[in-house]
Motif scaffolding. Structure first.
Motif, PDB file in Angstrom:
ATOM      1  N   TYR A 484      -7.185   4.312  16.328  1.00 20.01           N
ATOM      2  CA  TYR A 484      -6.026   3.427  16.189  1.00 20.01           C
ATOM      3  C   TYR A 484      -6.191   2.501  14.981  1.00 20.01           C
ATOM      4  O   TYR A 484      -5.234   2.219  14.269  1.00 20.01           O
ATOM      5  N   ARG A 485      -7.437   2.049  14.784  1.00 22.37           N
ATOM      6  CA  ARG A 485      -7.681   1.176  13.618  1.00 22.37           C
ATOM      7  C   ARG A 485      -7.434   1.930  12.320  1.00 22.37           C
ATOM      8  O   ARG A 485      -6.906   1.373  11.356  1.00 22.37           O
ATOM      9  N   ILE A 486      -7.838   3.190  12.270  1.00 24.13           N
ATOM     10  CA  ILE A 486      -7.611   4.005  11.070  1.00 24.13           C
ATOM     11  C   ILE A 486      -6.115   4.069  10.764  1.00 24.13           C
ATOM     12  O   ILE A 486      -5.687   3.887   9.623  1.00 24.13           O
ATOM     13  N   LEU A 487      -5.308   4.326  11.785  1.00 21.09           N
ATOM     14  CA  LEU A 487      -3.865   4.450  11.588  1.00 21.09           C
ATOM     15  C   LEU A 487      -3.254   3.137  11.119  1.00 21.09           C
ATOM     16  O   LEU A 487      -2.423   3.114  10.201  1.00 21.09           O
ATOM     17  N   GLU A 488      -3.652   2.047  11.750  1.00 19.14           N
ATOM     18  CA  GLU A 488      -3.117   0.749  11.344  1.00 19.14           C
ATOM     19  C   GLU A 488      -3.560   0.384   9.934  1.00 19.14           C
ATOM     20  O   GLU A 488      -2.743  -0.024   9.090  1.00 19.14           O
ATOM     21  N   ASN A 489      -4.852   0.510   9.679  1.00 16.54           N
ATOM     22  CA  ASN A 489      -5.389   0.054   8.396  1.00 16.54           C
ATOM     23  C   ASN A 489      -4.951   0.928   7.223  1.00 16.54           C
ATOM     24  O   ASN A 489      -4.716   0.414   6.125  1.00 16.54           O
ATOM     25  N   GLU A 490      -4.848   2.220   7.430  1.00 19.87           N
ATOM     26  CA  GLU A 490      -4.479   3.104   6.321  1.00 19.87           C
ATOM     27  C   GLU A 490      -2.978   3.191   6.102  1.00 19.87           C
ATOM     28  O   GLU A 490      -2.510   3.174   4.960  1.00 19.87           O
ATOM     29  N   LEU A 491      -2.213   3.272   7.189  1.00 19.11           N
ATOM     30  CA  LEU A 491      -0.800   3.609   7.052  1.00 19.11           C
ATOM     31  C   LEU A 491       0.137   2.410   7.164  1.00 19.11           C
ATOM     32  O   LEU A 491       1.206   2.417   6.541  1.00 19.11           O
ATOM     33  N   ILE A 492      -0.223   1.405   7.931  1.00 20.99           N
ATOM     34  CA  ILE A 492       0.625   0.211   8.026  1.00 20.99           C
ATOM     35  C   ILE A 492      -0.235  -1.058   7.941  1.00 20.99           C
ATOM     36  O   ILE A 492      -0.209  -1.913   8.826  1.00 20.99           O
ATOM     37  N   PRO A 493      -1.023  -1.197   6.875  1.00 17.85           N
ATOM     38  CA  PRO A 493      -1.881  -2.376   6.733  1.00 17.85           C
ATOM     39  C   PRO A 493      -1.061  -3.661   6.674  1.00 17.85           C
ATOM     40  O   PRO A 493      -0.013  -3.716   6.028  1.00 17.85           O
ATOM     41  N   GLU A 494      -1.531  -4.657   7.389  1.00 17.54           N
ATOM     42  CA  GLU A 494      -0.842  -5.952   7.435  1.00 17.54           C
ATOM     43  C   GLU A 494       0.601  -5.798   7.937  1.00 17.54           C
ATOM     44  O   GLU A 494       1.466  -6.633   7.644  1.00 17.54           O
ATOM     45  N   GLY A 495       0.864  -4.734   8.660  1.00 18.12           N
ATOM     46  CA  GLY A 495       2.213  -4.500   9.175  1.00 18.12           C
ATOM     47  C   GLY A 495       3.199  -4.032   8.121  1.00 18.12           C
ATOM     48  O   GLY A 495       4.409  -3.988   8.377  1.00 18.12           O
ATOM     49  N   SER A 496       2.715  -3.674   6.921  1.00 16.86           N
ATOM     50  CA  SER A 496       3.578  -3.236   5.824  1.00 16.86           C
ATOM     51  C   SER A 496       3.306  -1.777   5.487  1.00 16.86           C
ATOM     52  O   SER A 496       2.296  -1.213   5.892  1.00 16.86           O
ATOM     53  N   LEU A 497       4.224  -1.201   4.720  1.00 16.09           N
ATOM     54  CA  LEU A 497       3.943   0.126   4.207  1.00 16.09           C
ATOM     55  C   LEU A 497       2.715   0.065   3.312  1.00 16.09           C
ATOM     56  O   LEU A 497       2.502  -0.910   2.586  1.00 16.09           O
ATOM     57  N   GLN A 498       1.945   1.105   3.362  1.00 19.42           N
ATOM     58  CA  GLN A 498       0.709   1.223   2.583  1.00 19.42           C
ATOM     59  C   GLN A 498       0.926   0.914   1.102  1.00 19.42           C
ATOM     60  O   GLN A 498       0.110   0.259   0.449  1.00 19.42           O
ATOM     61  N   GLU A 499       2.060   1.355   0.533  1.00 18.39           N
ATOM     62  CA  GLU A 499       2.304   1.214  -0.898  1.00 18.39           C
ATOM     63  C   GLU A 499       2.458  -0.238  -1.339  1.00 18.39           C
ATOM     64  O   GLU A 499       2.363  -0.544  -2.522  1.00 18.39           O
ATOM     65  N   ARG A 500       2.679  -1.136  -0.409  1.00 18.44           N
ATOM     66  CA  ARG A 500       2.846  -2.552  -0.747  1.00 18.44           C
ATOM     67  C   ARG A 500       1.527  -3.315  -0.704  1.00 18.44           C
ATOM     68  O   ARG A 500       1.474  -4.490  -1.061  1.00 18.44           O
ATOM     69  N   ILE A 501       0.474  -2.667  -0.247  1.00 13.22           N
ATOM     70  CA  ILE A 501      -0.801  -3.357  -0.026  1.00 13.22           C
ATOM     71  C   ILE A 501      -1.921  -2.829  -0.918  1.00 13.22           C
ATOM     72  O   ILE A 501      -2.561  -3.587  -1.656  1.00 13.22           O
ATOM     73  N   TYR A 502      -2.181  -1.550  -0.866  1.00 10.25           N
ATOM     74  CA  TYR A 502      -3.379  -1.014  -1.505  1.00 10.25           C
ATOM     75  C   TYR A 502      -3.160  -0.615  -2.968  1.00 10.25           C
ATOM     76  O   TYR A 502      -2.095  -0.106  -3.339  1.00 10.25           O
ATOM     77  N   THR A 503      -4.186  -0.820  -3.784  1.00 12.26           N
ATOM     78  CA  THR A 503      -4.233  -0.286  -5.130  1.00 12.26           C
ATOM     79  C   THR A 503      -4.421   1.233  -5.060  1.00 12.26           C
ATOM     80  O   THR A 503      -5.041   1.742  -4.125  1.00 12.26           O
ATOM     81  N   PRO A 504      -3.907   1.978  -6.049  1.00 12.98           N
ATOM     82  CA  PRO A 504      -4.120   3.438  -6.021  1.00 12.98           C
ATOM     83  C   PRO A 504      -5.589   3.839  -6.055  1.00 12.98           C
ATOM     84  O   PRO A 504      -5.950   4.931  -5.602  1.00 12.98           O
ATOM     85  N   TYR A 505      -6.459   2.946  -6.550  1.00  9.48           N
ATOM     86  CA  TYR A 505      -7.877   3.294  -6.635  1.00  9.48           C
ATOM     87  C   TYR A 505      -8.509   3.443  -5.254  1.00  9.48           C
ATOM     88  O   TYR A 505      -9.530   4.100  -5.102  1.00  9.48           O
ATOM     89  N   THR A 506      -7.881   2.847  -4.229  1.00  8.20           N
ATOM     90  CA  THR A 506      -8.340   3.057  -2.857  1.00  8.20           C
ATOM     91  C   THR A 506      -8.337   4.548  -2.528  1.00  8.20           C
ATOM     92  O   THR A 506      -9.288   5.077  -1.938  1.00  8.20           O
ATOM     93  N   PHE A 507      -7.278   5.241  -2.925  1.00 12.57           N
ATOM     94  CA  PHE A 507      -7.116   6.656  -2.587  1.00 12.57           C
ATOM     95  C   PHE A 507      -7.693   7.562  -3.663  1.00 12.57           C
ATOM     96  O   PHE A 507      -8.161   8.667  -3.355  1.00 12.57           O
ATOM     97  N   MET A 508      -7.697   7.123  -4.910  1.00 13.89           N
ATOM     98  CA  MET A 508      -8.349   7.897  -5.954  1.00 13.89           C
ATOM     99  C   MET A 508      -9.845   7.994  -5.683  1.00 13.89           C
ATOM    100  O   MET A 508     -10.480   8.997  -6.002  1.00 13.89           O
ATOM    101  N   ASN A 509     -10.403   6.962  -5.066  1.00 15.91           N
ATOM    102  CA  ASN A 509     -11.825   6.991  -4.735  1.00 15.91           C
ATOM    103  C   ASN A 509     -12.137   8.101  -3.739  1.00 15.91           C
ATOM    104  O   ASN A 509     -13.237   8.652  -3.728  1.00 15.91           O
ATOM    105  N   GLN A 510     -11.155   8.453  -2.904  1.00 15.21           N
ATOM    106  CA  GLN A 510     -11.337   9.536  -1.933  1.00 15.21           C
ATOM    107  C   GLN A 510     -10.886  10.885  -2.495  1.00 15.21           C
ATOM    108  O   GLN A 510     -11.528  11.912  -2.245  1.00 15.21           O
ATOM    109  N   TYR A 511      -9.795  10.881  -3.235  1.00 10.00           N
ATOM    110  CA  TYR A 511      -9.161  12.130  -3.673  1.00 10.00           C
ATOM    111  C   TYR A 511      -9.597  12.566  -5.067  1.00 10.00           C
ATOM    112  O   TYR A 511      -9.659  13.759  -5.367  1.00 10.00           O
ATOM    113  N   GLY A 512      -9.852  11.581  -5.927  1.00  9.23           N
ATOM    114  CA  GLY A 512     -10.255  11.892  -7.292  1.00  9.23           C
ATOM    115  C   GLY A 512      -9.274  11.383  -8.325  1.00  9.23           C
ATOM    116  O   GLY A 512      -8.162  10.946  -8.005  1.00  9.23           O
TER     117      GLY A 512
END
Length: 535
Positions: A484-512
């Motif tokens: 549940y924490r994974i879903l909240e933290n990755e997809l709706i962090p701080e109750g917002s859409l992910q795109e409003r919170i995280y820098t793209p480098y969060t996901f580039m670090n995983q994806y490349g």
């Protein structure tokens, strides 16, 4: 990478009207967001004059320190001749700021490529960096997931009040430490070292927050020839001289039109996006104390707190001789963009489209129409671990994005209670109360207070046992709760859409590093739906 479209529940009211209400579009905009509008807008632009060669040279000069790709050079050359632009912009956030900055650039590029093919004319992607903005608290941080929680990491260097981002120089040592600490929170992957080296190179090569932002964005999009320009760039200000003069001379009329339009907008239930004032000048002046907003007062342009007072002629002289001391506010920036650049279409987020809706009459007063407004692509990235977590807890993406994760987690926790243990605790409490009542009746009143205090002590001990038992259960089921924490933290962090919170480098670090390149290859839709990308 897989793609699907998704309709968000409880969508933005303005965007719903913009996408579906023809009367709303007619009242507040010049063009519908549809293919038939583009030839008409192209015809309008062909009847207007622009300082094309000068503009192309300004953009070239600005971009040269960051590197100009062959594709970008081609676009600059086309702009000098007969090219038109698709433009979007954003503040200069640290490490590009939130994902939606990148989503905006992606939309600009894809729309420009599409319209180039459809119209048979050069359509050039341009990103307008709002380097003149002075609210550094909006851009001086990044978010990471730390110890199962979404944490805001703030760059702590102190800046002068109202200093523009393009003038905000950073300490190389402090920014290097900040970036390294941020990547440490991301966690080590096979991509971390290369990404960290790229970002630290940008830190080392630049000196201001805007420069840092532009270098990263240029590196991400150079292959597609995205042109970047800083709104605070002095040579650009030189091109804006005559337009600043128009905005100064027409300040009263423009303010009335915008404020009146906002009242109409508010009456329809859409609120007041900019809280427009009838005495607004809709311009900033760059003072020794920082960038300060001007208002009109009895024929003067003033900022009382800074002790600034200009006659119209004095401010016109500033526009003519020192235009870099002036900058636009949220209302006049779109107008200035359209006066300087041949804007075919503007790409914006929901908030931007809301305040653009107030500007139609002001555009017309200056003899121009608003460009076609295209909502930026909205994306949620789904990592394999988030996809697996949804499967494990039997939640749909719709449930997750509509904010039901916490509710589902609480229901799950409710099924974990040890009912037998809880019943025994309650029985013990009841027995204690009964026996202490007997003790009270077996002694004199002088013992009542001591007995009550002793009873409360034992009840607290039982509460302690109850809490420890619950904690033990949660620890035992931590693997399940972590989903549940994974879903909240990755997809709706701080109750917002992910795109409003995280820098793209969060996901580039995983994806490349190829994340942005691969996103640009997807058939992303610009139809108002939310795009779901499975990494």
């Amino acid at each position: 990478m897989e793609l699907e479209s998704f309709v968000l529940q409880n969508g933005n009211k303005v965007m719903q009207a913009y996408n579906h209400d023809e009367k709303f579009i007619h009242n507040f905009f010049d063009y519908k967001n549809e293919s038939n509008s583009y030839p008409e807008r192209l015809e309008e632009l062909s009847n207007r004059s622009f300082l094309r060669e000068e503009l192309a040279n300004v953009i070239k000069t600005f971009m040269e320190p960051f590197g100009i790709s062959d594709k970008a050079a081609q676009h600059i050359g086309e702009l000098a001749e007969n090219g038109v632009v698709v433009i979007g912009g954003q503040q200069a956030g640290i490490m590009t700021g939130p994902l939606y900055s990148v989503h905006k650039a992606i939309t600009v590029i894809l729309l420009a490529e599409m319209k180039r093919k459809e119209l048979g004319v050069p359509v050039i992607p341009v990103f307008w960096v709002a380097g003149e903005d002075h609210d550094l608290n909006e851009i001086n941080h990044v978010y990471t997931e730390t110890s199962g929680m979404v944490t805001k990491h703030k760059y702590r260097e102190k800046y002068i009040l109202k200093l523009m981002a393009s003038d905000a120089e950073y300490s190389h040592e402090m920014m290097t430490t900040f970036v390294k600490d941020t990547f440490r929170q991301f966690g080590e992957t096979e991509h971390t070292k290369a990404l960290l080296d790229e970002v630290l190179t940008a830190v080392r090569m630049e000196t201001t927050l805007t420069g840092f932002f532009v270098r990263l964005m240029n590196d991400l999009f150079s292959e597609h020839g995205l042109l970047l320009i800083d709104s605070a760039y002095k040579p650009l200000r030189e091109l804006e001289k005559s337009h600043f003069s128009d905005l100064i001379q027409e300040a009263e009329n423009i303010a009335k039109m915008i404020a009146s339009k906002e009242e109409e907008f508010d009456a329809l239930g859409f609120g007041k996006p900019i809280e427009a004032e009838y005495d607004a000048a809709n311009l900033f002046y760059v003072h020794e104390t920082g960038r300060v907003l001007l208002t009109r007062d009895d024929g003067y342009f003033v900022n009382s707190s800074a002790g600034i007072r200009f006659t119209t002629d004095e401010l016109l002289k500033v526009a003519s001789e020192e235009p870099w001391l002036l900058s636009n506010n949220v209302a006049t920036r779109p107008i200035m963009q359209d006066l300087v650049l041949p804007v075919l279409a503007f790409v914006g987020g929901p908030g931007e489209i809301a305040y653009w809706a107030l500007l139609k009459d002001a555009f017309h007063h200056l003899g121009i129409k608003m460009p076609i407004l295209v909502p930026r692509i909205s994306i949620t990235l789904i990592t394999p671990q988030a996809q697996q977590a949804m499967t494990d807890v039997s939640m749909s993406l719709s449930d997750v994005l509509s904010g039901k994760v916490q509710e589902e987690r609480e229901q799950f926790i409710g099924t974990l209670h040890n009912e037998r243990f809880e019943d025994l605790i309650r029985e013990t409490e009841t027995l204690l109360e009964s026996k202490y009542s007997e003790l009270a009746s077996a002694t004199d009143r002088s013992m009542e207070q001591l007995l009550q205090k002793n009873l409360e002590f034992h009840k607290k001990q039982l509460d302690f046992l109850r809490n420890k038992a619950e904690e033990s259960i949660l620890i035992k089921h931590d693997v399940a709760l972590r989903k549940y924490r994974i879903l909240e933290n990755e997809l709706i962090p701080e109750g917002s859409l992910q795109e409003r919170i995280y820098t793209p480098y969060t996901f580039m670090n995983q994806y490349g590093t190829k994340l942005v390149r691969d996103l640009l290859r997807q058939p992303l839709k610009m139809d108002g739906t939310h795009q779901i990308v499975y990494l």
